[in-house]
Design an enzyme around this catalytic site. Structure first.
Site, short mmCIF file in Angstrom:
data_model
loop_
_atom_site.label_atom_id
_atom_site.label_comp_id
_atom_site.label_asym_id
_atom_site.label_seq_id
_atom_site.Cartn_x
_atom_site.Cartn_y
_atom_site.Cartn_z
N ASP A 72 -57.48 -59.65 26.82
CA ASP A 72 -56.97 -58.44 27.47
C ASP A 72 -57.49 -57.22 26.72
O ASP A 72 -57.53 -57.20 25.49
CB ASP A 72 -55.44 -58.43 27.48
CG ASP A 72 -54.93 -57.34 28.40
OD1 ASP A 72 -54.91 -57.56 29.63
OD2 ASP A 72 -54.61 -56.23 27.91
C1 LIG Z 1 -62.75 -49.59 27.97
C2 LIG Z 1 -63.52 -50.57 28.82
C3 LIG Z 1 -62.88 -51.57 29.54
N1 LIG Z 1 -63.59 -52.44 30.31
C4 LIG Z 1 -62.92 -53.50 31.09
C5 LIG Z 1 -62.75 -54.81 30.32
C6 LIG Z 1 -61.71 -55.52 31.15
O1 LIG Z 1 -62.39 -56.30 32.15
C7 LIG Z 1 -60.95 -54.39 31.82
C8 LIG Z 1 -59.51 -54.35 31.38
O2 LIG Z 1 -58.76 -55.26 32.14
P1 LIG Z 1 -58.19 -56.65 31.63
O3 LIG Z 1 -56.81 -56.80 32.18
O4 LIG Z 1 -58.40 -56.80 30.16
O5 LIG Z 1 -59.15 -57.73 32.33
P2 LIG Z 1 -59.54 -57.94 33.85
O6 LIG Z 1 -58.38 -57.65 34.75
O7 LIG Z 1 -60.83 -57.21 34.13
O8 LIG Z 1 -59.88 -59.50 33.87
P3 LIG Z 1 -58.95 -60.77 33.48
O9 LIG Z 1 -57.55 -60.31 33.22
O10 LIG Z 1 -59.05 -61.69 34.66
O11 LIG Z 1 -59.62 -61.34 32.27
O12 LIG Z 1 -61.60 -53.17 31.45
C9 LIG Z 1 -64.97 -52.36 30.39
O13 LIG Z 1 -65.61 -53.15 31.11
N2 LIG Z 1 -65.62 -51.37 29.68
C10 LIG Z 1 -64.96 -50.49 28.89
O14 LIG Z 1 -65.61 -49.62 28.26
#
Ligand SMILES: Cc1cn([C@H]2C[C@H](O)[C@@H](COP(=O)(O)OP(=O)(O)OP(=O)(O)O)O2)c(=O)[nH]c1=O
Length: 210
Positions: free
Chosen positions: A88
């Protein structure tokens, strides 16, 4: 427990067979799959976890992020056998937790808040394996340069904010917004590669060059 017998050419050129657990990526994030591919690790199965991501009242961001990764892993533990990896990522501006924006207005508000400001990106990783949970939490500090209203509107129009904690993706156009970073770049994108590789190696899962 389902274990897969596979040759591990890295350690056994003679063709010995080693036990490695089935590896399940508990994530719908294409970034997490790509990051694992970068270190030569391919899941046997992908199973997204659907949990309630609402923070508790006054929940501290580190506790929240750890809880989310843990709950994703717990939700999947009954659905698959093997080693299950969940993660997460949350953004914290002061005590405020910025999750994935629900719409363009919220994304705009997040970007205005983060413009020119130091903030933290937390990524928790949870690996459920053989009835135990192994966890890591990685904290990265980032400062975005001040963003003009036009830059924010252009970024909103790009749609890249969707599905990203804090409403930006460092791996895309918003890479040009980052003035300074201390911590783990891969953790900001969704999975801290050094810590994840160590957790997986302890479970017998290693990258291959195939
Ligand atoms: C800050 C930041 C976040 N993110 C993304 C990472 C995570 O995928 C998302 C945060 O949401 P999460 O809830 O961590 O993940 P998700 O919903 O995408 O996938 P899952 O729960 O099924 O694993 O933000 C980026 O891709 N780049 C960035 O610079």
């Amino acid at each position: 427990m389902t274990d897969i017998i596979s040759p591990r050419p890295d350690t056994s050129p003679s063709g010995d067979f080693h036990l490695r657990p089935a590896f399940i990526l508990g994530s719908a994030s294409p970034r997490r799959l790509e990051l694992l591919a970068q270190i030569g690790i391919r899941p046997d199965q992908i199973l997204p976890a659907d949990i309630d991501e609402t923070p508790k009242r006054n929940e501290e961001v580190r506790d929240y992020t750890r809880r989310m990764a843990r709950e994703k892993a717990a939700a999947l533990a009954g659905q698959a056998e093997g080693a299950i990896l969940c993660a997460d990522t949350s953004v914290a501006a002061g005590r405020r937790i910025l999750g994935k924006p629900v719409d363009a207005d919220e994304a705009r508000a997040f970007l205005r808040l983060l413009s020119g400001r130091r903030h933290r990106v937390l990524t928790a990783v949870a690996l459920a394996h053989r009835g135990r949970l192994h966890e890591r939490l990685v904290e990265t500090t980032i400062r975005l340069r001040p963003l003009s209203p036009i830059e924010i509107e252009d970024y909103i129009a790009s749609g890249e904010w969707q599905g990203k904690a804090g409403a930006y993706g460092i791996q895309g156009r918003a890479g040009a917004f980052v003035a300074w970073l201390q911590g783990s770049y891969s953790a900001v994108v969704g999975l801290p590669l050094a810590e994840t590789a160590t957790l997986l190696a302890h479970a017998g899962i290693r990258g291959t060059s195939e």
